[in-house]
Structures are given as structure tokens and as C-alpha cells.
Design a protein around this motif. Sequence first.
Motif, PDB file in Angstrom:
ATOM      1  N   PRO A 157       6.693   5.583   4.058  1.00  0.00           N
ATOM      2  CA  PRO A 157       5.937   5.169   5.588  1.00  0.00           C
ATOM      3  C   PRO A 157       5.129   4.019   5.675  1.00  0.00           C
ATOM      4  O   PRO A 157       4.621   3.439   4.626  1.00  0.00           O
ATOM      5  N   PRO A 158       5.047   3.292   6.723  1.00  0.00           N
ATOM      6  CA  PRO A 158       4.418   2.272   6.648  1.00  0.00           C
ATOM      7  C   PRO A 158       2.808   2.461   6.530  1.00  0.00           C
ATOM      8  O   PRO A 158       2.340   3.459   6.900  1.00  0.00           O
ATOM      9  N   ALA A 159       2.156   1.639   5.725  1.00  0.00           N
ATOM     10  CA  ALA A 159       0.627   1.721   5.599  1.00  0.00           C
ATOM     11  C   ALA A 159      -0.037   1.266   6.619  1.00  0.00           C
ATOM     12  O   ALA A 159       0.331   0.130   7.248  1.00  0.00           O
ATOM     13  N   ASP A 160      -1.346   1.432   7.094  1.00  0.00           N
ATOM     14  CA  ASP A 160      -2.136   0.887   7.999  1.00  0.00           C
ATOM     15  C   ASP A 160      -1.371   0.782   9.344  1.00  0.00           C
ATOM     16  O   ASP A 160      -1.738   0.061  10.078  1.00  0.00           O
ATOM     17  N   VAL A 161      -0.406   1.444   9.574  1.00  0.00           N
ATOM     18  CA  VAL A 161       0.099   1.647  10.786  1.00  0.00           C
ATOM     19  C   VAL A 161      -1.026   2.418  11.748  1.00  0.00           C
ATOM     20  O   VAL A 161      -1.468   3.100  11.428  1.00  0.00           O
ATOM     21  N   ASN A 196       1.073  -1.207   0.223  1.00  0.00           N
ATOM     22  CA  ASN A 196      -0.068  -0.016  -0.048  1.00  0.00           C
ATOM     23  C   ASN A 196       0.864   1.351  -0.175  1.00  0.00           C
ATOM     24  O   ASN A 196       1.462   1.433   1.197  1.00  0.00           O
ATOM     25  N   ILE A 197       1.050   1.684  -1.148  1.00  0.00           N
ATOM     26  CA  ILE A 197       2.047   2.976  -1.211  1.00  0.00           C
ATOM     27  C   ILE A 197       1.219   4.184  -0.740  1.00  0.00           C
ATOM     28  O   ILE A 197       0.242   4.519  -1.354  1.00  0.00           O
ATOM     29  N   VAL A 198       1.577   4.769   0.315  1.00  0.00           N
ATOM     30  CA  VAL A 198       0.682   5.590   1.094  1.00  0.00           C
ATOM     31  C   VAL A 198       0.300   6.611   0.242  1.00  0.00           C
ATOM     32  O   VAL A 198       1.274   7.356  -0.342  1.00  0.00           O
ATOM     33  N   LYS A 247      -5.281   9.114   8.708  1.00  0.00           N
ATOM     34  CA  LYS A 247      -4.367   8.915   9.927  1.00  0.00           C
ATOM     35  C   LYS A 247      -3.634   7.691   9.981  1.00  0.00           C
ATOM     36  O   LYS A 247      -2.692   7.571  10.529  1.00  0.00           O
ATOM     37  N   VAL A 248      -4.208   6.641   9.264  1.00  0.00           N
ATOM     38  CA  VAL A 248      -3.526   5.377   9.371  1.00  0.00           C
ATOM     39  C   VAL A 248      -3.147   4.691   7.840  1.00  0.00           C
ATOM     40  O   VAL A 248      -3.048   3.688   7.665  1.00  0.00           O
ATOM     41  N   HIS A 249      -3.408   5.580   6.950  1.00  0.00           N
ATOM     42  CA  HIS A 249      -3.236   5.346   5.538  1.00  0.00           C
ATOM     43  C   HIS A 249      -4.154   4.266   5.190  1.00  0.00           C
ATOM     44  O   HIS A 249      -3.806   3.330   4.343  1.00  0.00           O
ATOM     45  N   SER A 250      -5.323   4.279   5.619  1.00  0.00           N
ATOM     46  CA  SER A 250      -6.202   2.896   5.136  1.00  0.00           C
ATOM     47  C   SER A 250      -6.753   3.300   3.747  1.00  0.00           C
ATOM     48  O   SER A 250      -7.260   4.316   3.370  1.00  0.00           O
TER      49      SER A 250
END
Lengths: 445, 565
Positions: free
Chosen positions: B406-410, A102-104, A379-382
Motif C-alpha cells: 500500500p502507498p505510504a504517506d497517502v 516506506n514499507i508500510v 492512518k497515513v503510514h507516517s
Amino acid sequence: MRDKLNRRTVLRGILGGLSVGVALPTLDCFLDGNGKAYADGAKLPVRFGTFFWGLGLTPSRWVPKKAGADYDLQPETACLGDLKRKVSVLSGFRVNADGRSNIVHWTGHGGILTGQAPSTDRAFDLPSFDVAVADALGSGTRFQAIQLTPYGNERLTYSTRTGKSFNTPDTTPLALYTRLFGDGFQDPNSGSWKPDPSVLVNKSVLSAIGDERRALLASVGASDRVQLDQYFTSVRALEQQLEVQLRAPARMESCVLPASPGEQLKSGRMDVVNKNNKMMADLMAMALACNQTKVFNVVHSGSTSEAYLPGDTSTYHLHTHDEAVDPQLGYQPISAQLAALAFQGYADFIRALDGVREGDGTLLDNSLVMGFSESGYAKVHSIDNIPMFFAGSAGGKHRTGQHIAGNGDPVTRVSLTAQQLVGVLVGEFGTGSMKTSRTLSELMV
Amino acid sequence: MLNGLARTIAIVVAAGTQLSILASCAVHAGDVAAIVAPDLGVEEASSTTAIVAVRRITESQYRAAIADVFGSDIAVNAKFEPETRADSLLAIGGDTASISANGFTSYFAAARSIANQAVSKRGLGLSANCTPSPAVAKMSADGCVRQVLQQTGSKLFRRPMTALAVDQRVRIASEIGAQTGSVSSGLEAGLVSILTAPEFLFRIEKAERVDGSNVWTLDPYSRASRISFLLWDAPPDQALMNAAATRTLMTEDGLQAQVDRLMASPRIEQGVRAFFSDYLQLDLFDGLIKDPAQYPKFSVSVATAAKEQTLKVVVNEVMRGGDFRDLFTTRNSFINRSLAAIYQVPYASPNGDEWVPYTFDAADGQSGLLTQVTFNALFSHPARSSPTKRGVAINDIFLCQTVPQPPADVDLSGLTNAANPGKTVRDRLVFHRSEPMCTGCHTLTDPAGLALEQFDGIGQRRFTENGVRIDVSAEFFGIKLSGATGLGETLRNDARVPACLMNRLFTYDTGRAISPQERKLTPAMTKQFTDDGFDFVRAMARVAAQPSTYIVPASLAPESSGNAT
């Protein structure tokens, strides 16, 4: 013009034996009784637009509690007001990365637009589907599609034919005005159209490029061919533009040449972005009403939006990650404020289209404007529950005013439905687990 | 390739224009020499060449081409599409960049304007030594019209035009001339067609097979373009085109001779500027937005001046055999009036706004590129500094170290729900790094950025943030340092920096990432660079003169892509 022109008149020989055509004017008397089609059955044109804003919405503050018709507005969508009946809310749809990272702030809209999670940042592996829509709808207008961003950065564009080279947007109201209504604009209602000889010259000049196309493409490898194909498509787009300019434009009942917006402040401050967005929305609405294009793509703010509130040294993107969730409110208050302002941009845009009368309805009624973002919860890159919306009834094809809960279905169902609603002949969309032939049939008349 | 009068005549006869050349142009002995000059030739189809790369030319290369071919007084009023960065360089992004509909419309409008100016200012013959007949009816058979278009097209295409390409432009010129009743309008139309052709707007690199092997190497005209665009950021001049036509560029000595000639020219400065504009990512100024409420001194003129200051310092340090590494530590600079206000130093020139050399005091805390407005403004937020952005940039630009996404779904809920007591960016980042998932990357990026925290989001010196003294101590890859000067000294002595620079130089020249078979080249380049005292300009010359630079990697060779003709 109305009195003098026979509908089947074709001017010939104006330019030294070269021919020019005259398009058939759209006069009120040619519309059918209910104003939705020409008397001969041809429909009023359907337009398509995408409207992207960065960083999604706050999950608890936009999804209606009620599914189906007459859904309830939530705090971050409250600005829709009475437009709600012309807007469908699409919640619960997600992008499946299918083993890719998942590329943010990139995978989300990449998945929506191409039907596949991108493999790298800053590029897609497939074309964005708006290009297919432009290919299907774009003939007969001066511009196949228009790209714009009120944010002022010409890198803010996600429309691409190659996945690597993106279609450049206009970044200010004045630049958009100049493109649409500057040199080359022909007022369809002026009544005194004459072909511009320089247009014919320009068209002849381009002919050599077309002639060389085959030879050049035959001698390159696959990746270089993609680049050159895009170039030749762009040449063709200009040829099409010139061909349109060689025809007397059809009369458009709602077309009124707007005034120039002049130079405007360019800034990332959210109120300035939204002010420029409104001005560009008005210009775009008139461009559609004047039949300059049928397709447009708006990037209100980038996927890592650096928009900010007046007096605030932090940015929207930073707030989504740094700001604490208020325990009383249950959400991030500043981020939520910015989310509502970004969505206001979408509401303003479609309201501008709804403000232009066309037939017995409005321009929005003959359009479909897909609003979307890249994150479900920034906030969490969902990439679950990415906010998506359809506005406008696409000439009567879209059963508006509904809330569809996707329940984790891929976003490609939405993208496929959008394409079919505006008449693209496509039966399936997406790859891997995102490949689908299932439209949102509840929305389709 | 053309190599003599006989072939030229044969081509002219084949095109049916021999007589009209003689009829409409005053052909003298010198004119005959011009007609048979290599750059006027018509390219033959070859059974052993193939296109191996297509690169969109940059804005600066476009402008240089127009100035070289039509004159420096020709205005280029065009809005160029943004270039795309890949593998940290626009030069590599150009290998996949194409031209959108809006972009092509801009090129077309620019071409109309340039062609009109060129014919108005230079006359119908442009730089050719003949003058087209003023009779419109004769255009299609006028050898001089053909010569003007062929000569101009060959310069812009950077190789001889094909017979088909010339025929088409003559046809267009004749048709438009007939329609408008104007020879100049016809000629302008022919020029517009050339100026919007893919052969001009893209660098189309062709390769040929080395006799008796499966090795492919760039053909002489592609080599000429490579050399010229690298060293001058401009298309090949006549001498380089001649060296291509005679194939001397295919020999080691021939290559070296041309490189030496270009190196002796003052135009090498533009080559240096173009590389460092790309390497330091100066294109980011194009979309840069700063909050005027937070930074009232920042303006378009400051941004323009900052970019020029950076390039002036680069040129000053690396030209004439300077040590590239001094760019990280030097206090020698140049300022104009608007920059003096940002740096809060006296401006020694009371008249106008001209550039003046300026050497900062040691107490100013300046350390070359790292403390300039450019670096600190480009890698910050609109209304505050960003140690993370600066740290990512230092890793990427100077160390070729890619920081992971950056990490996803963190889930940062636990972190961001807690109260952050700090007042400085350092406090916030330390707090941020307490989240285990963030530690890895932020430990990599933040130290370098924190060392620069005495320079705000546009590079103004400051000592406190929200009333708290700014701490600029940091540990950078195990080295403890303090502030910008400490970071500058550390980077100056870091062996990874010159190695990264050589990597960037090679890929800037080739327009693509290094292939597996080329990996041994850059360590050798780095050793030579070190032995040369970190003389960057000499490194450029070595790349251009090295025959191995022009070998096409096996993975890109025509057999593997199936595009041999």
C-alpha cells in the motif's frame, strides 16, 4: 547457605573430578550504604528491555505541550500517572528511508532497531540493536535475552541477529513461566543448591558442535555463513545457560518464585491481550529479580495489529484506515481508544518492574525499557514523530521524567542513547542520513 | 567415496579401532557387508566440492527423519520455530532461516528425549547388527559403539560422516559413559550430539565441478536428499544412499531409476501434502485467531480439521493422474463432525468423528479450495471477512502476481472524513476505491475476494450482511463472473495458474528464487504439465529426474562466492 558458605568458596570434585563453581552471593551486607552498588563498588545489574506496540498513537493525544522536565501527560499517556517521573517522552523523531520505499508498518520499527530503513518486507538488512545489548549485558545469566508476546502469535518478534531469522518469542504466560521457572530454574535463595549432573552431560554433548564450527564456516559462502553463525551463536547461548546452571546462584534479595499462571485464553481481543501482558510482565519482573536474564523484548501487538474491542467486527488496523476523523473531536475515536489501550500495555509492564524492590529503589530504577511503535500516524503510514519512551533510570544513568522534542531528528539518536545508557560501548549508530553519534545528552547523567 | 573393503579397513585402522571391532562385535560375513555398506562410510575431503546452499529442515522433514531412523513409535515432543516465508514459499525462506537460541533449546530437549527413547526401545545396537559391550571402560575402543554412531549419523546427516565427526561422537559417548557409569547414557549423549548437529538440522547442499568446465552440479548425496525431500518429504532411504555412494545418481538413467522407484511408493502422498501445505500457506493456521463472540463454532479442532480437509481434497484430486485444475471447481470433499457444522450439511457418520467423503450439492455454492474453511478463514480478519486479503492471496498463490505494498504517506483524510453510507464490505471497498491512489491495487485484489463474499470469515455460507443481500458479481482481469463457482471456473481456465504452479514447484525443490539462467526451464515444465493433462505428481517426477535441476546457477557457483575448498 548464608551461614555455611565462605564467599570465596569454590566447590571442586563434586562430579567425579569435574569442577563446578559457586557464584558470589549478593547479600544485603555486601551493598554499599545507599543500596545502589556492592560494597566493593560493583553496580547492581542494569537491565534492558524493548516494548513494541503496533500502530503508534494519535499525534494530538500523546505529545506533551511542555518540553523538558515535569512535562504534561496527554490523554493517551495518562495511564502513566505517577510513573511519569520515571519516564521520558521522546517526540518528533523520524525514520529517514534514504531513497528506499516506506514499507508500510515495517520501515518504522526496522529503522529504530537497525538504524536503517529495511529494503524488503519481513526482513531487516542489519541486526536489531537489542542483540548487541544482549551480547554486552547477557553473560552470567541463564538466558542472554527473553522474547515474549502476549498476543499469542509466535511470529510477533523483531529481535534478530541476521535480519532474516528472528528470535522466537514465548506466546503465553504459561510458556514464559515454564521457560523461566520450569526445569533448570535454580532458586537463588533456596540455600540448598546442588549441581545437577545432567547439566554437565548436556554441556559435554555440545562440545562436538563447537569443535566442528571452524571447519564448517570455512567452507561456506557469505550468506550461508550468516545462517550458520546464528546457529552457532544459539549453541553458545545454551552452553552459557548450562555454565550458569553449574554455579550456585548468587542470592537475589527480591527473588520470589512465582506461582504458575496456568493456561490462559489466547485472543486478539485487546482486554485479553492486556491481561496476558500484565501476567507476563509480572513473570518477567521476577525473572529479572532472580537474575535469569538482563535483557527482554516484548511485542505487545504486531505492526498491523489485528487487536479488537469486544463486540467489534473490525480490527485496530482497519479502524486506523477506515475510521473517519470525528470533526468535533478532531481525531478517530475508536482508533484513539485502542491506542490508549495499547499504551496501557507499556505502562502495565513498567509498573510491574517498578513494583519489585531492589536495593533502595525498584527494579525499574535499575532498568531501561524503551517503548516504541512503528508509525507516527497509522492512518497515513507516517514515519515522522514515532512515539518513543524511556522508562527507568538504568541504574542512575538516565535522567528521567523529561520530554525531548526531536524536531525531525533521526530515531537513531534515541537508539544510540539507549545503548549507551545501559553500557554498550558504541559511539555511533545507523547508516546513511540516519548515521549519528549524537546522543540525547539531556537524558544522560 | 567408499568403494570397498580395503578402504574401510584402512579407515578403521587409522582410527585405531580395528581390533576392538573384532573383539566386541560378533562379526559375521553379513556384518562385514554391513560395515562396508556405503552408508557406514567416512566421507573424504574433496578438493572439488563446495557448499552451495544451507536450508533449515522443516518440522515434517525432521519428524520423518526420526521415524525413518529410529522407528515411528518414537515420540517427537518438540516445539518447532515458525518457518519463514520468502517469495511466497517456506521452502525459499528456509534458505535463509537459521535457529534462534530458543529454537536450539527446543531441538536440544527433543534430541534428549528421542535419544533416550531410541536406546530404550531399540537397544544399544539400534539398527546396527552388533551390540556394544556393556563395559563402560571399553566404550572408546568399542568398534560397535563407533559403528552405531557412524551408521546412525550417516542416515541423519544424509551423507557419510567425516572421520572427525565420528571420532567426536565416540569421544563424547565414552566420556559420558565413564562419568555416569552407563553405556546407554554415553550412547544417548553421542546421539544427542548428532541430533543437534548442523549437518542434521540443515540441509547442507554440496556441489562438484563438472569435468573440464566451469559448471557446478549437486553432488550425489545432495541429489539424493533433493529427490527424497521433494517426493517423500523425508530423508533418503538406503537405496538412494547406495545410489549416491555408487554415483549412479550422477547419470540420467540412474536419476530416472530412483525417481521411478520413489514414485511407486505410497510415500509420494506425503510429498504431495508437504508441497501443498507450503503452496497454500497452511502454516498460517499456527497464528490464526478468530473472535469467539463472532464465530462461536470456530475452535482448534475446527482449524485442525480444516487443514486436513484441504490436504485430503488435494490428494484425492491430484493423485492417480488427476487434473490439478479440478481443485478450483470440485464439489467432492471430505468432512468430519466439526466441519459438517460449519458447512451446515448432514454428517453421515453417527459414530465418532471419523472422516467421510462428501459431495456438496450444486446449490451449496462450493467450488473446491476457494470455498473451504481453510482459504476463507486464513485470509480474513478475526471477526469479519476480507475480500482484499482473499484477493491478495489469490493473486499471490495462484497467479504468482505480487500485489504492491500500500502507498505510504497517502492522505485519506478526504475519504475517511466523509460519511460511508454502505452496510456491506463491498460498499466500503467501492467507497475506498474512489480514492485514486487506492484504485490500482484494489482493482487488482478486490474482485476475486468480492466473489467469495457469500462465505464469511470462517467459511460459513451466508447470503446477507447487515440485512443487505450480498452481491457476488465481479470482473476479474476483464472476465465477468459471479460468485465462488464463477471464480473457480475462471481460475481453472486461466493459463497463468499452471505456469505459476510450475514456478512454485521448481523453487520449492531448489529452495531459492529462479535464477536468470533457469528462466527457460519453467515454460518448458508448464508445456509438459499441460501435455500431461495437468498431472501434478508427474510434474514432480519430471523435476526430480531432470539433470538440469541440479545445475548450480553461475551466480551461486563456488567461484562467485569464493567458497570452493
